[in-house]
Design a protein around this motif. Structure first.
Motif, PDB file in Angstrom:
ATOM      1  N   UNK A 184       1.255  -1.203   0.233  1.00  0.00           N
ATOM      2  CA  UNK A 184       0.042   0.096  -0.092  1.00  0.00           C
ATOM      3  C   UNK A 184       1.138   1.039   0.006  1.00  0.00           C
ATOM      4  N   UNK A 185       1.752   1.084  -0.464  1.00  0.00           N
ATOM      5  CA  UNK A 185       2.680   2.712  -0.830  1.00  0.00           C
ATOM      6  C   UNK A 185       2.552   2.354  -2.268  1.00  0.00           C
ATOM      7  N   UNK A 186       1.589   3.079  -2.334  1.00  0.00           N
ATOM      8  CA  UNK A 186       1.182   3.692  -3.959  1.00  0.00           C
ATOM      9  C   UNK A 186       1.142   4.581  -4.676  1.00  0.00           C
ATOM     10  N   UNK A 187       1.871   5.931  -4.060  1.00  0.00           N
ATOM     11  CA  UNK A 187       2.003   6.196  -4.784  1.00  0.00           C
ATOM     12  C   UNK A 187       3.744   6.565  -5.473  1.00  0.00           C
ATOM     13  N   UNK A 188       4.630   6.204  -4.506  1.00  0.00           N
ATOM     14  CA  UNK A 188       5.249   5.054  -4.617  1.00  0.00           C
ATOM     15  C   UNK A 188       5.583   4.997  -6.153  1.00  0.00           C
ATOM     16  N   UNK A 189       4.624   3.700  -5.681  1.00  0.00           N
ATOM     17  CA  UNK A 189       4.517   2.186  -6.729  1.00  0.00           C
ATOM     18  C   UNK A 189       4.187   2.755  -8.028  1.00  0.00           C
ATOM     19  N   UNK A 190       3.299   3.739  -7.811  1.00  0.00           N
ATOM     20  CA  UNK A 190       2.927   4.262  -9.427  1.00  0.00           C
ATOM     21  C   UNK A 190       3.751   4.858 -10.080  1.00  0.00           C
ATOM     22  N   UNK A 191       4.071   6.173  -8.966  1.00  0.00           N
ATOM     23  CA  UNK A 191       6.551   6.709  -9.607  1.00  0.00           C
ATOM     24  C   UNK A 191       7.729   5.975  -9.914  1.00  0.00           C
ATOM     25  N   UNK A 192       7.238   4.687  -9.547  1.00  0.00           N
ATOM     26  CA  UNK A 192       8.025   3.403  -9.441  1.00  0.00           C
ATOM     27  C   UNK A 192       8.307   2.911 -11.208  1.00  0.00           C
ATOM     28  N   UNK A 193       7.128   2.186 -11.738  1.00  0.00           N
ATOM     29  CA  UNK A 193       6.267   2.436 -12.397  1.00  0.00           C
ATOM     30  C   UNK A 193       6.562   3.532 -13.737  1.00  0.00           C
ATOM     31  N   UNK A 194       5.667   3.859 -13.551  1.00  0.00           N
ATOM     32  CA  UNK A 194       5.599   5.319 -15.152  1.00  0.00           C
ATOM     33  C   UNK A 194       7.588   5.482 -15.063  1.00  0.00           C
ATOM     34  N   UNK A 195       8.388   5.657 -14.382  1.00  0.00           N
ATOM     35  CA  UNK A 195       9.571   5.652 -14.397  1.00  0.00           C
ATOM     36  C   UNK A 195      10.330   4.817 -15.918  1.00  0.00           C
ATOM     37  N   UNK A 196       9.520   3.394 -15.894  1.00  0.00           N
ATOM     38  CA  UNK A 196       9.850   2.356 -16.820  1.00  0.00           C
ATOM     39  C   UNK A 196       8.996   2.749 -18.408  1.00  0.00           C
ATOM     40  N   UNK A 197      10.261   3.083 -18.947  1.00  0.00           N
ATOM     41  CA  UNK A 197      10.332   3.002 -20.980  1.00  0.00           C
ATOM     42  C   UNK A 197       9.548   2.231 -21.185  1.00  0.00           C
ATOM     43  N   UNK A 198       9.869   0.929 -20.773  1.00  0.00           N
ATOM     44  CA  UNK A 198       9.437   0.028 -21.980  1.00  0.00           C
ATOM     45  C   UNK A 198       7.953  -0.627 -21.042  1.00  0.00           C
ATOM     46  N   UNK A 199       6.820   0.113 -21.874  1.00  0.00           N
ATOM     47  CA  UNK A 199       5.528  -0.447 -22.008  1.00  0.00           C
ATOM     48  C   UNK A 199       5.237  -1.682 -21.351  1.00  0.00           C
ATOM     49  N   UNK A 200       4.700  -2.579 -21.536  1.00  0.00           N
ATOM     50  CA  UNK A 200       5.268  -3.876 -21.442  1.00  0.00           C
ATOM     51  C   UNK A 200       4.691  -3.553 -20.019  1.00  0.00           C
TER      52      UNK A 200
END
Length: 394
Positions: free
Chosen positions: A291-307
Motif C-alpha cells: 500500500x505504498x501506492x504513490x511510490x509504486x506508481x512513481x517507480x512504474x511510470x519511470x519504466x520506459x518499456x510499456x509492457x
C-alpha cells in the motif's frame, strides 16, 4: 552468477509474459525458449490460449473456452520438447481449475516431470481446499510429498517439500508444519548465498503460513543479512524484491517497504538490461502490495518499456481496489489500456490485455472485458502466424 541466473538473463527478453522475479526460476524452460524460437512461439501460443480459455469461461462463453482448449491441445502436440509440452499442460490446468477441476486434474496426470507435476498439483490442491474438497487436497499433497522426497537436487527438494507443507494449510496444517521445518534445515545447507537467500525467503513465507510468526520474522531477517553478502547488484536486488513481496503478502508492510526501497537503490546501480527493467517493475508491484501506492506508481511510470510499466501498474490498480480506492484504480486501468497499444510483441500484449480484463471482470464490467478479450484473441492469432517468429519490440 549461477548457471540458472545466466539462463534467466539470456531468456528474459523472450518470456516477458511470465512472472519475472519468481522464487525459483525454471532454468530448463528458460534455456529452451532462449535457444529455440519455434518452441518459444508454440509455448507462447499455448500459454496465451490457456489464459484466454479461463477468461472465456468466466464470461460464460463455454464454446469459445472449449475452442481455446482445443488450441492448447493442438499446440502441445506440435511442441517438440516434451518438458515444454508438460509446462503448457501445467499452466493450462492452473488456468481452468477454477471452472473445471476435473479437467484440470486430467491435465495434471499427463505430466511426467516431477517439478512440473508437484507445482501444478499445489495449485489444484489449493483450489480443491478452498472448495472444501479435503479428500482431493490431501491425495494431491500426499503424492507431492512422495515425489519431492525422490528429488536428488538439494535446492529443488527443499522447495518442493516446503511448498507442499505450506499447502497442507488448506486441509491439515498439523501434517504440513513438520515439512516446512524440514525444509528450513535443508535450506541452510545450500552453499550459494543467492540460492540460499531465495529458498530461505520462501521458507519464511511458509512459516507464516503455518503460524510460526516469530521464526518467520527471524528467517526474513537472515535473508536481509544474506543479501549483503551477494556481490552481483541485480541478484541482490532480486533477493530484496522477493523479501519485500513476501513480507507485504504476509502482513508486514513496513518491513516490506524498507526492503523494497533498499532494493530499488541497488537495482538502479545495475547495468541497463531487460532483466533490470523486469526487476524494477516487480518493485513497483510489491510497493502496491504494501500500500505504498504513490511510490509504486512513481517507480512504474519511470519504466520506459510499456509492457513492464503496464505490469507494475496493474498490480497497483488491483491493490487500490482492495483498499477501497476504486476511482484511483479505475484511472490507472485506463492508463494501462492506453499503454497496451504501444506493446508490439503479440504475446506480451496478449498477457497484458488478459490481466487488464481480469481487473475489469472483478468490477463486473463484462462488456469491457469482452472488448479486451477480442483484442487479446487477435494477439493470440498473430502468434499462430509464421511472421510472429520475427523479433518484436515490446
Amino acid at each position: 552468477m549461477t548457471v540458472r541466473s545466466i539462463f534467466f538473463a539470456a531468456a528474459a527478453l523472450f518470456i516477458c509474459g511470465m512472472r519475472f522475479v519468481d522464487a525459483h526460476e525454471d532454468s530448463r524452460l528458460l534455456e529452451v525458449l532462449a535457444n529455440d524460437p519455434v518452441t518459444r512461439q508454440q509455448y507462447h501460443l499455448g500459454s496465451l490460449a490457456g489464459q484466454l480459455a479461463h477468461l472465456s469461461s468466466q464470461l460464460d462463453d463455454k464454446d469459445l473456452a472449449a475452442t481455446l482448449l482445443d488450441r492448447v491441445r493442438d499446440t502441445r502436440r506440435g511442441v517438440r520438447h516434451a518438458y515444454v509440452s508438460q509446462v503448457i499442460a501445467g499452466d493450462t490446468a492452473n488456468e481452468i481449475a477454477a471452472v473445471d477441476l476435473e479437467q484440470a486434474l486430467a491435465l495434471l496426470n499427463t505430466i511426467e516431470d516431477t517439478e512440473a507435476w508437484v507445482k501444478t498439483a499445489w495449485k489444484l490442491a489449493r483450489k480443491a481446499g478452498k472448495d472444501k474438497n479435503a479428500d482431493v487436497t490431501n491425495k494431491l499433497l500426499n503424492e507431492c510429498v512422495a515425489r519431492a522426497r525422490m528429488v536428488d537436487d538439494l535446492e529443488l527438494r527443499a522447495e518442493l517439500i516446503s511448498g507442499t507443507g505450506a499447502n497442507y494449510r488448506y486441509s491439515n496444517t498439523e501434517k504440513g508444519a513438520p515439512l516446512v521445518y524440514e525444509s528450513y534445515g535443508l535450506a541452510q545447507a545450500i552453499r550459494d548465498p543467492f540460492d540460499r537467500a531465495i529458498m530461505m525467503n520462501e521458507v519464511g513465507a511458509h512459516l507464516m503460513d503455518i503460524g510460526d510468526r516469530s521464526l518467520a520474522i527471524a528467517v526474513f531477517d537472515s535473508v536481509s543479512e544474506l543479501a549483503n553478502t551477494i556481490d552481483d547488484p541485480l541478484q541482490r536486488a532480486k533477493v530484496l524484491v522477493m523479501l519485500g513481496g513476501e513480507q507485504a503478502e504476509k502482513g508486514l508492510p513496513d518491513r516490506a517497504a524498507e526492503a523494497l526501497e533498499r532494493g530499488i537503490a541497488i537495482a538502479l546501480t545495475a547495468p541497463d538490461t531487460d532483466e533490470k527493467t523486469a526487476v524494477i517493475s516487480e518493485f513497483a508491484r510489491n510497493l502496491g502490495q504494501c500500500q505504498r501506492f504513490s511510490r509504486g506508481i512513481e517507480v512504474a511510470r519511470a519504466i520506459d518499456d510499456p509492457y513492464h510499466r503496464a505490469e507494475g501498474l496493474i498490480r497497483i490498480a488491483k491493490n487500490l481496489k482492495r483498499a477501497k480506492r476504486e476511482p484511483e484504480g479505475l484511472e490507472l486501468l485506463s492508463e494501462i489500456e492506453q499503454l497496451t497499444t504501444d506493446i508490439s510483441d503479440p504475446y506480451s500484449k496478449g498477457v497484458a490485455l488478459r490481466k487488464l480484463a481480469a481487473e475489469y471482470l472483478e468490477l463486473e464490467q463484462k462488456e469491457k472485458v469482452r472488448s479486451i478479450l477480442k483484442s487479446a484473441l487477435d494477439c493470440m492469432n498473430r502468434l499462430g502466424d509464421p511472421l510472429a517468429l520475427a523479433p518484436h519490440n515490446r
